[in-house]
Structures are given as structure tokens and as C-alpha cells.
Design a protein around this motif. Sequence first.
Motif, PDB file in Angstrom:
ATOM      1  N   MET A   1      -8.408   7.704  10.202  1.00 58.67           N
ATOM      2  CA  MET A   1      -7.580   7.013   9.249  1.00 58.67           C
ATOM      3  C   MET A   1      -6.438   6.333  10.005  1.00 58.67           C
ATOM      4  O   MET A   1      -5.690   7.002  10.722  1.00 58.67           O
ATOM      5  N   PRO A   2      -6.268   5.007   9.840  1.00 60.24           N
ATOM      6  CA  PRO A   2      -5.219   4.314  10.589  1.00 60.24           C
ATOM      7  C   PRO A   2      -3.829   4.637  10.041  1.00 60.24           C
ATOM      8  O   PRO A   2      -3.651   4.911   8.861  1.00 60.24           O
ATOM      9  N   LEU A   3      -2.870   4.593  10.917  1.00 61.46           N
ATOM     10  CA  LEU A   3      -1.486   4.789  10.514  1.00 61.46           C
ATOM     11  C   LEU A   3      -0.913   3.471  10.021  1.00 61.46           C
ATOM     12  O   LEU A   3      -1.201   2.408  10.578  1.00 61.46           O
ATOM     13  N   THR A   4      -0.105   3.534   8.986  1.00 55.45           N
ATOM     14  CA  THR A   4       0.542   2.333   8.467  1.00 55.45           C
ATOM     15  C   THR A   4       2.054   2.544   8.487  1.00 55.45           C
ATOM     16  O   THR A   4       2.540   3.667   8.425  1.00 55.45           O
ATOM     17  N   PHE A   5       2.776   1.435   8.566  1.00 58.66           N
ATOM     18  CA  PHE A   5       4.229   1.477   8.549  1.00 58.66           C
ATOM     19  C   PHE A   5       4.710   0.611   7.411  1.00 58.66           C
ATOM     20  O   PHE A   5       4.329  -0.556   7.294  1.00 58.66           O
ATOM     21  N   ARG A   6       5.525   1.159   6.531  1.00 58.25           N
ATOM     22  CA  ARG A   6       6.119   0.413   5.434  1.00 58.25           C
ATOM     23  C   ARG A   6       7.434   1.083   5.085  1.00 58.25           C
ATOM     24  O   ARG A   6       7.499   2.304   4.935  1.00 58.25           O
ATOM     25  N   LYS A   7       8.476   0.291   4.956  1.00 58.51           N
ATOM     26  CA  LYS A   7       9.792   0.823   4.618  1.00 58.51           C
ATOM     27  C   LYS A   7      10.465  -0.131   3.655  1.00 58.51           C
ATOM     28  O   LYS A   7      10.353  -1.351   3.790  1.00 58.51           O
ATOM     29  N   SER A   8      11.154   0.404   2.663  1.00 64.64           N
ATOM     30  CA  SER A   8      11.842  -0.389   1.660  1.00 64.64           C
ATOM     31  C   SER A   8      13.299   0.056   1.582  1.00 64.64           C
ATOM     32  O   SER A   8      13.583   1.254   1.536  1.00 64.64           O
ATOM     33  N   PHE A   9      14.221  -0.914   1.590  1.00 61.61           N
ATOM     34  CA  PHE A   9      15.655  -0.644   1.529  1.00 61.61           C
ATOM     35  C   PHE A   9      16.253  -1.369   0.338  1.00 61.61           C
ATOM     36  O   PHE A   9      15.949  -2.541   0.115  1.00 61.61           O
ATOM     37  N   ARG A  10      17.113  -0.713  -0.389  1.00 64.29           N
ATOM     38  CA  ARG A  10      17.867  -1.371  -1.452  1.00 64.29           C
ATOM     39  C   ARG A  10      19.133  -1.931  -0.827  1.00 64.29           C
ATOM     40  O   ARG A  10      19.980  -1.167  -0.347  1.00 64.29           O
ATOM     41  N   ILE A  11      19.261  -3.267  -0.806  1.00 58.23           N
ATOM     42  CA  ILE A  11      20.431  -3.858  -0.155  1.00 58.23           C
ATOM     43  C   ILE A  11      21.514  -4.254  -1.158  1.00 58.23           C
ATOM     44  O   ILE A  11      22.686  -4.301  -0.805  1.00 58.23           O
ATOM     45  N   LEU A  12      21.140  -4.539  -2.391  1.00 58.92           N
ATOM     46  CA  LEU A  12      22.061  -4.809  -3.497  1.00 58.92           C
ATOM     47  C   LEU A  12      21.382  -4.324  -4.769  1.00 58.92           C
ATOM     48  O   LEU A  12      20.170  -4.131  -4.783  1.00 58.92           O
ATOM     49  N   PRO A  13      22.120  -4.140  -5.852  1.00 63.08           N
ATOM     50  CA  PRO A  13      21.448  -3.785  -7.109  1.00 63.08           C
ATOM     51  C   PRO A  13      20.459  -4.885  -7.512  1.00 63.08           C
ATOM     52  O   PRO A  13      20.811  -6.053  -7.605  1.00 63.08           O
ATOM     53  N   GLY A  14      19.211  -4.511  -7.672  1.00 64.69           N
ATOM     54  CA  GLY A  14      18.178  -5.467  -8.055  1.00 64.69           C
ATOM     55  C   GLY A  14      17.563  -6.238  -6.905  1.00 64.69           C
ATOM     56  O   GLY A  14      16.742  -7.122  -7.118  1.00 64.69           O
ATOM     57  N   VAL A  15      17.946  -5.919  -5.652  1.00 62.08           N
ATOM     58  CA  VAL A  15      17.416  -6.622  -4.477  1.00 62.08           C
ATOM     59  C   VAL A  15      16.926  -5.590  -3.463  1.00 62.08           C
ATOM     60  O   VAL A  15      17.657  -4.675  -3.100  1.00 62.08           O
ATOM     61  N   ARG A  16      15.674  -5.751  -3.023  1.00 58.56           N
ATOM     62  CA  ARG A  16      15.102  -4.832  -2.045  1.00 58.56           C
ATOM     63  C   ARG A  16      14.572  -5.601  -0.849  1.00 58.56           C
ATOM     64  O   ARG A  16      14.022  -6.688  -0.993  1.00 58.56           O
ATOM     65  N   LEU A  17      14.741  -5.020   0.331  1.00 63.78           N
ATOM     66  CA  LEU A  17      14.175  -5.546   1.570  1.00 63.78           C
ATOM     67  C   LEU A  17      13.011  -4.637   1.931  1.00 63.78           C
ATOM     68  O   LEU A  17      13.182  -3.422   2.066  1.00 63.78           O
ATOM     69  N   ASN A  18      11.814  -5.205   2.058  1.00 69.32           N
ATOM     70  CA  ASN A  18      10.607  -4.458   2.372  1.00 69.32           C
ATOM     71  C   ASN A  18      10.125  -4.869   3.753  1.00 69.32           C
ATOM     72  O   ASN A  18      10.018  -6.049   4.049  1.00 69.32           O
ATOM     73  N   ILE A  19       9.835  -3.892   4.594  1.00 66.81           N
ATOM     74  CA  ILE A  19       9.407  -4.163   5.964  1.00 66.81           C
ATOM     75  C   ILE A  19       8.091  -3.429   6.209  1.00 66.81           C
ATOM     76  O   ILE A  19       7.951  -2.258   5.857  1.00 66.81           O
ATOM     77  N   ASN A  20       7.128  -4.136   6.812  1.00 71.05           N
ATOM     78  CA  ASN A  20       5.917  -3.483   7.274  1.00 71.05           C
ATOM     79  C   ASN A  20       5.628  -3.951   8.689  1.00 71.05           C
ATOM     80  O   ASN A  20       6.432  -4.644   9.299  1.00 71.05           O
ATOM     81  N   LYS A  21       4.484  -3.577   9.220  1.00 72.80           N
ATOM     82  CA  LYS A  21       4.185  -3.842  10.624  1.00 72.80           C
ATOM     83  C   LYS A  21       4.100  -5.333  10.938  1.00 72.80           C
ATOM     84  O   LYS A  21       4.466  -5.768  12.027  1.00 72.80           O
TER      85      LYS A  21
END
Length: 68
Positions: A1-21
Amino acid sequence: MPLTFRKSFRILPGVRLNINKRSWSITTGSSNGPRYTRSSTGRRTTSMDLPGPFGWRRTRGTRRTGGH
């Protein structure tokens, strides 16, 4: 099973920054209304949760022009 990278940050109310590989994206909107996502690859997605087992999503990809 491959490893995946995904991270989500709330930077302001109603705004999210999503990061993956491979890319990153910004999502705006709330859970009660439509959400708009813009990716670093140029993909734009509009989505909305509807009552019951329904959901709605519209995605527009990038239009690439070039010599291939």
C-alpha cells in the motif's frame, strides 16, 4: 500500500490551505454553502453538500496548449 501525504491548515475563518505531495490548493466557503477550491495546477472545483446522500461537484481542469 503506497504512502500518501496530505495536510490541511485553517488559515482564516472559512479559508483552508491544503497541501499534498504534488500540489497545493486554497478552499473558501462554509459547510452551509458552496465551497470553491483553486489548485496550484490550475484546477477549479465548486462543490456543495446537499441533504441526504447527495452532493454536487463541478470541476474545471487546465487547458494546456503546446507542442504535444
